[in-house]
Every structure is written in C-alpha cells, then in structure tokens.
Design an enzyme around this catalytic site. Structure first.
Site, PDB file in Angstrom:
ATOM      1  N   ASP A  63      -6.110   9.422  -3.011  1.00 56.42           N
ATOM      2  CA  ASP A  63      -5.272   9.230  -1.829  1.00 56.42           C
ATOM      3  C   ASP A  63      -3.921   8.655  -2.223  1.00 56.42           C
ATOM      4  O   ASP A  63      -3.741   7.450  -2.312  1.00 56.42           O
ATOM      5  CB  ASP A  63      -5.986   8.313  -0.819  1.00 56.42           C
TER       6      ASP A  63
ATOM      7  N   ASP B  96       0.840  -1.198   0.000  1.00 57.83           N
ATOM      8  CA  ASP B  96       0.000   0.000   0.000  1.00 57.83           C
ATOM      9  C   ASP B  96       0.877   1.251   0.000  1.00 57.83           C
ATOM     10  O   ASP B  96       0.917   2.012   0.950  1.00 57.83           O
ATOM     11  CB  ASP B  96      -0.895  -0.040   1.249  1.00 57.83           C
TER      12      ASP B  96
HETATM   13  C1  RNT Z   1      -4.249   5.480   5.320  1.00 54.90           C
HETATM   14  C2  RNT Z   1      -5.535   5.893   4.696  1.00 54.90           C
HETATM   15  C3  RNT Z   1      -5.923   7.324   4.913  1.00 54.90           C
HETATM   16  C4  RNT Z   1      -4.758   8.276   4.771  1.00 54.90           C
HETATM   17  C5  RNT Z   1      -5.127   9.733   4.874  1.00 54.90           C
HETATM   18  C6  RNT Z   1      -3.940  10.599   5.050  1.00 54.90           C
HETATM   19  O1  RNT Z   1      -3.855   4.242   4.915  1.00 54.90           O
HETATM   20  O2  RNT Z   1      -5.532   5.616   3.335  1.00 54.90           O
HETATM   21  O3  RNT Z   1      -6.966   7.659   4.080  1.00 54.90           O
HETATM   22  O4  RNT Z   1      -4.071   8.069   3.584  1.00 54.90           O
HETATM   23  O5  RNT Z   1      -6.048   9.894   5.871  1.00 54.90           O
HETATM   24 ZN    ZN Z   2      -7.248   6.306   2.199  1.00 54.69          ZN
END
Ligand code: RNT
Ligand code: ZN
Length: 418
Positions: free
Chosen positions: A326, A294
C-alpha cells in the site's frame, strides 16, 4: 543461465550450507509468497467512477508522466510490473475501478458484472484478486463520515456498498479459484478536539455487523478490517482505531489488516504479528513506508520491512499472513514504483527464509545472547545478491537493474504518448 550467475550461486549455496541453510528450500518457499499489488499505485488513487479529486485524508503527490487514465491502460501497466517480478502474484482492486460501459452506477448498486473484465484479465494472467470497498472520493463521504455517519440514510448507503463489495469479492474468489480478501477501510474521524468518541464507534460496530451479516463461503471470500491512527483531516480522532478493529476482529473472527503506515512513527507492525495471530486466524499486511507521517512512500528493503518478513517466517506464519502493498507515489515512474516496492518485499522474504532460524531459536532458549547477536551480524555479510539473481533467472525475469531498461522503453513507447 549466464555463467557468472550460476557460479556465484554455487558459491553462495555452499556458504549458506555452512550455516545449515538449504538455499533451494528457501527459494521454493519464496516462490509461494504472493504479493497483492495495489492497483491504485498506477493512477494516483484516482479510480474511474468520479471526476472529483481524492478524498478520505490520503494523498498522492507528484506529476510524473503517464498516469493510467482508463482500465485498459491500468491493466497494461500492471502487466509490465508483473512481468518484472519473480513469482506469482495477486491484484488488489478498489471498487471505484469498475467498468460500466458508460452507465452511471452508484456505489451501493455495483455488481460482479462491473468487474468482469478485471476478473477475465486476472484469470488470463494467473492472478488471484483482492478487493476493497471505496468509502472515499464520493459525495456521500463529503462530511468525512461513512459507516459511522450520524445520519442513518448515509450509513445505510455505505452499508449497501459494503455488502455489494463482499458479493463481488465472492465472485472474484469463485472465478479465480483463490479466496478474495475484501478489506474494509473507512476514513471517518475528526480533525479537532472530539467530544463524543463513543457514539461513532458504536455506529461503526453496528454498520460492520450489518455488512457482515450475509454468510459467505470463506473459501471464496474473507473479510478484513483496517485500522488507522490518523489521516489528513482526522488528526485528532479516527473512529476505526487499532483497538477498535483488533477487538472487532477477535470477537468476530475477521482478518486483521495491519498497515505499516498506520501507527506512531516509531511503532512497527512486525511485533504485532505474533501477538494478534494468537487471537485471530489470519492477518493481511499493507506494507507501506511513512516518511515523517503516513506518506505512503514506495517500500524499500529497509530494516522495518525486513523485520516484518522475519516475524512472518520465524513464526511459521506464511500460510496465515497475506502480503499486500500500500503505497502511491506520483513523483516517479509508477510502474517502477510497483517493481521497486515488490522486489524489496520479496528480497526481505528471501533474506528471512535464508536465516538459520531453528539454530538461532535454540541458542536463544539456551540464553546464549552473545552468539545470537554475533550470528545475526555475521549473517548480514552473506551473499544474498547471488541467490536473488539466481532466483530471478530461474523465474525468467530480468536480473539486476535490467528491469529498469524495460520500464524506460515502455515509458518512451507508451507512457510518453498518453
Ligand atoms: C488508507 C489505507 C487504505 C488505502 C487504500 C487506497 O490510509 O491505507 O488501505 O491506502 O484503500
Ligand atoms: Zn492500507
């Protein structure tokens, strides 16, 4: 408009018409696709309310010049990104990006006034806003637990943060005339073999119930919950797993957030959309790109992203699916990262909207799989670029690679001097 762009579009339009596709109709629909741009791409998820590094098991790598270090710089950078994107978009802000005029305000005490400048700026630029409580990069998150922490005092601090954030979301929705989605993601989990997988989930469920207990007008603010498979330091167990939040969202009618990096690497969120939308009213997407893990790489026009857009369009789900991005890459120009990722997602939606979906559905229902496969392959040779360039021109944004020239100029004039 330049003659070649117009000519190429006219030819493309005829070609699509042969498939029974109305290009103008597709572009009118594309103009309604609003992306929620993640503020955190601009500063490597640093925020403005603490000096320590990023925690919570997420990581931005790279050291490209020009990271935004103040709210003003971040807004200025975002402004350039929005100017290079066709369509009207949104801003996705995290709580740690507040502005307090030097006053120390802890996360449980934040108020709408600390986001007044962001709201005024969004209003000025016609942007809707979405919001996120920040359950990481804070001393009270140092154990790797927040809403599911075994200590009731720590949980209560974070519950208050969640409640405060919903009020801020409500204010954003009211100020901008568009409902703000407040998305809860927490890092809670264990690195290694876990004995009690149940108690933290019971505590998380209770904390969420408390956060959501204040009624808020859904035309101003909507609650979303985001699951995850693993994080750095929570490889073995994540409290807020997919099953946990899917069940929670169905039972409590919350918006379900699906992040494309939060599942097994070969598992796509595309196929989940039509399933979960049978049971929840709305979905929030966090479109991301994992490379081996991820890793939140910049989103590209990949098959994966194309299938997400296809699923949304084919299902007629555009009004029920909110599209957020994201990713956070610090190894390339950060504004270019926003533009590359956003343009890729918009192109994926354009391609999906240019599909003769009704025709394909009929063919499928008639069990004619030969035509289905042949047509899908045939469509890949269609002149999408001509339609895209025309769309960019009608939306007054740079065509082709011209956007990069603007980013390069800005890099020299602004970023290099930071
Ligand atoms: C983390 C999530 C979340 C963050 C943000 C910064 O794995 O994807 O959404 O990336 O809140
Ligand atoms: Zn996220």
């Amino acid at each position: 408009m330049s003659v070649p762009i117009e000519k190429a579009y006219a030819l493309a339009k005829e070609q699509f018409a042969e498939w029974g596709v109305d290009t103008q109709r597709a572009l009118d629909q594309l103009a309604t696709v609003s992306l929620s741009l993640q503020c955190w791409q601009g500063d490597d998820v640093a925020g403005f309310d603490h000096d320590g590094g990023l925690s919570g098991g997420i990581l931005a790598t790279g050291n490209y010049l020009g990271r935004a270090t103040t709210p003003e710089e971040l807004r200025q950078d975002l402004q350039l990104a929005y100017r290079l994107l066709p369509g009207q978009h949104r801003l996705n802000l995290h709580a740690m990006y507040l502005e307090t005029e030097g006053e120390k305000v802890d996360r449980d005490a934040i108020e709408p006034r600390h986001f007044q400048r962001w709201m005024a700026w969004a209003k000025e630029h016609g942007l809707g806003m979405d919001f996120n409580p920040t359950f990481f990069s804070h001393p009270r998150a140092a154990d790797g637990f927040t809403l599911a922490h075994p200590d009731a005092a720590v949980r209560s601090f974070w519950v208050d943060h969640g409640k405060a954030c919903r009020r801020i979301g409500e204010a954003m929705g009211a100020a901008l005339g568009s409902p703000c989605i407040t998305n809860v993601w927490i890092p809670d989990g264990y690195k290694d073999v876990t004995i009690d997988r149940s108690a933290p989930r019971r505590r998380l469920r209770q904390s969420l119930d408390e956060i959501f207990s204040d009624p808020i007008d859904p035309t101003l603010q909507l609650d979303a919950v985001e699951a995850k498979l693993f994080g750095i330091g929570s490889e073995s167990y994540v409290v807020g797993s997919h099953e946990f939040y899917l069940s929670y969202a169905v039972q409590n009618q919350k918006v379900l957030c699906l992040d494309s990096g939060h599942f097994h690497p070969t598992e796509s969120i595309a196929d989940k959309i039509s399933s979960v939308l049978q049971f929840v009213d709305q979905v929030l997407l966090h479109i991301s790109r994992g490379v081996r893990w991820d890793s939140d790489h910049v989103v590209l026009l990949s098959d994966d992203v194309r299938s997400i857009a296809e699923e949304v369009v084919r299902g007629g789900f555009l009004p029920r699916v909110h599209v957020g991005l994201d990713f956070f890459d610090a190894s390339i120009n950060r504004i270019a990262a926003w533009v590359i990722g956003s343009r890729a997602v918009l192109q994926a939606f354009m391609i999906a909207l240019l599909e003769p979906t009704e025709r394909l559905k009929k063919i499928e229902t008639a069990f004619d799989y030969t035509s289905r496969l042949s047509m899908l392959e045939g469509l890949k040779a269609m002149p999408y670029g001509a339609v895209w360039n025309y769309y960019c021109t009608t939306q007054n944004v740079p065509v082709g690679m011209a956007w990069l020239d603007e980013v390069r100029t800005y890099e020299k004039q602004v970023l290099a001097k930071r």
